[in-house]
Design an enzyme around this catalytic site. Structure first.
Site, short mmCIF file in Angstrom:
data_model
loop_
_atom_site.label_atom_id
_atom_site.label_comp_id
_atom_site.label_asym_id
_atom_site.label_seq_id
_atom_site.Cartn_x
_atom_site.Cartn_y
_atom_site.Cartn_z
N TYR A 63 0.79 0.84 0.35
CA TYR A 63 0.60 2.14 -0.30
C TYR A 63 -0.88 2.50 -0.44
CZ TYR A 63 -0.72 3.93 -4.98
OH TYR A 63 -1.36 4.50 -6.04
N GLY B 58 -2.50 3.10 2.97
CA GLY B 58 -2.08 4.39 3.51
C GLY B 58 -2.78 5.56 2.84
N CYS B 59 -3.04 5.43 1.54
CA CYS B 59 -3.73 6.51 0.83
C CYS B 59 -5.19 6.63 1.26
CB CYS B 59 -3.64 6.28 -0.68
SG CYS B 59 -2.00 6.64 -1.37
N VAL B 60 -5.81 5.52 1.65
CA VAL B 60 -7.17 5.60 2.19
C VAL B 60 -7.18 6.54 3.39
CG1 VAL B 60 -9.03 4.34 3.33
CG2 VAL B 60 -7.86 3.32 1.37
N PHE C 61 -6.74 10.32 2.28
CA PHE C 61 -7.94 11.00 1.78
C PHE C 61 -9.00 11.14 2.86
CE2 PHE C 61 -6.08 9.68 -2.29
CZ PHE C 61 -6.14 10.89 -2.97
#
Length: 421
Positions: free
Chosen positions: A382, A385-387, A390
């Site tokens: 998670y 993946g968020c890196v 953004f």
């Protein structure tokens, strides 16, 4: 078709990735920096029966697939793979699977979701965001283990986007800078009263009390967060100024605050509830008071608020909804706030998440022992993946500052921003 070849077909033969499988088969680029180890034939079932990237995530969370190498790099390398798989590709891969008896048996079995998936994440939208349901959704994510969060977040225990003052700043420096930026935008001064909704482990509350002499009240729906925060407040000698309560923000009875901060809560409110949310916060302020809203946003106002079959909705933030920055600003404006400043900290959140990923990797064995391997894997994939999200502008982070005007229109704002760059 060997199991490794199944995954190579999904990725494409040119992908700089190596695949190995429990049956001894290998495919892809030998010695690549990223290696996927397929440990069960049932990984194929998740890939064929789950929509989009959800199947790969499920296979990883259950341990049917291992990722060797940096997870951020692995996801960056593979990000286009599953989104580019067409129904024709799936049919071709399925045809190869059917020729192998073991893979055929595994693929034909539809597996249950891993236990880490929130069982209530597929409830219709009109049933979301009651007080009871919000408490359940928040508990799913935040009541994991305070010890686990200490390892991931570091000493600040701040689970929101930091603000990096310079290239070489550490995560802790950046979290301090974020709290100080919020304080300065709110114009905090000794003797003021601050309400911090969705306060987490009390970082903003303690910063306001210690650095600005402000009497600060924080509220959170997470019991574990509130208990940790109250102990930290006492340990730091801030009990005369700071308090964190385990309660719904809608149950705060006090009013007449000089400032309100909402750091990372708006994502949990729900689109249909935003007008009432901002109206409530507006009503808690004195005239001339400021409200700072810090929230993850979508890059536009037309994209869906949530992906029903998305990994984050199913595993991480059930009921979370993201809106475009323009929509959020309009709701604040319509609730009575005059908008005075807005900025996007998108790149800062990518750096923040990278720091959390590094912290988790450094404490991996301890984290697995504390929360279980499945939960640790959810967090690893998670955050990585968020890196990407953004960095590549799939999602953003906006701070929006509003003020509740005096009756004569006075804002009490400086002519130019006085909180620095």
């Amino acid at each position: 078709m060997t199991l490794a070849r199944v995954f190579e077909q999904l990725a494409g033969a040119e992908a700089p990735v190596e695949f190995t499988a429990y049956d001894g088969s290998r495919a892809g680029v030998p010695g690549a920096d990223i290696r996927f180890d397929v440990r069960s034939p049932y990984a194929v079932s998740y890939l064929l029966h789950s929509p989009g990237a959800l199947g790969l995530a499920r296979a990883y969370v259950t341990g049917m697939i291992d990722v060797n190498g940096d997870m951020i790099t692995a996801l960056t390398t593979m990000q286009q793979v599953l989104s580019d798989v067409t129904p024709r590709d799936k049919a071709r891969i399925a045809g190869g699977v059917l020729r192998d008896p073991l893979l055929r048996a595994a693929a034909s079995r539809r597996l249950d979701p891993p236990p880490q998936e929130a069982p209530f994440s597929r409830i219709p939208a009109w049933l979301r965001h009651s007080k009871k349901r919000d408490a359940r959704a928040i508990s799913h994510h935040y009541d994991v283990s305070n010890t686990f969060y200490e390892w991931v977040l570091g000493p600040s225990m701040a689970y929101t986007c930091a603000c990096y003052p310079h290239e070489g700043a550490t995560l802790e420096e950046a979290q301090f800078t974020k709290h100080d930026l919020v304080a300065k935008k709110l114009g905090l001064k000794p003797g003021m009263r601050l309400l911090d909704v969705g306060c987490g482990w009390g970082g903003m509350v303690m910063h306001a009390a210690k650095e600005y002499g402000v009497k600060a009240l924080g509220v959170t729906l997470s019991k574990q967060q509130a208990e940790w925060a109250q102990k930290a407040i006492a340990d730091r000698g801030l009990s005369d100024l700071a308090e964190v309560r385990h309660m719904d923000y809608r149950d705060v009875a006090e009013t007449g605050f000089d400032a309100v901060s909402s750091i990372g809560l708006t994502e949990h409110i729900g689109k249909k509830n935003l007008p009432a949310y901002f109206s409530f916060l507006h009503g808690k302020l004195k005239k001339g008071g400021r409200m700072l809203n810090h929230t993850i946003t979508r890059p536009d106002n037309t994209s869906p608020s949530r992906k029903e079959n998305g990994f984050i909705n199913r595993y991480v933030f059930p009921d979370g909804e993201l809106e475009g920055p323009g929509y959020v600003q309009c709701q604040m404006n319509d609730a009575g706030f005059e908008i005075r400043h807005q900025e996007n900290l998108r790149e800062h959140y990518a750096r923040t998440l990278t720091g959390w990923c590094e912290n988790l990797d450094a404490h991996w064995d301890e984290a697995v022992a504390e929360v279980g391997e499945g939960t640790a894997r959810v967090w690893r994939v998670y955050m990585a993946g968020c890196v990407l999200g953004f960095n590549q502008n799939w999602i953003q982070l906006h701070q929006t500052l509003g003020v509740k005007l005096e009756d004569d229109g006075t804002s009490r704002m400086p002519l130019r921003p006085d909180w620095g760059s």
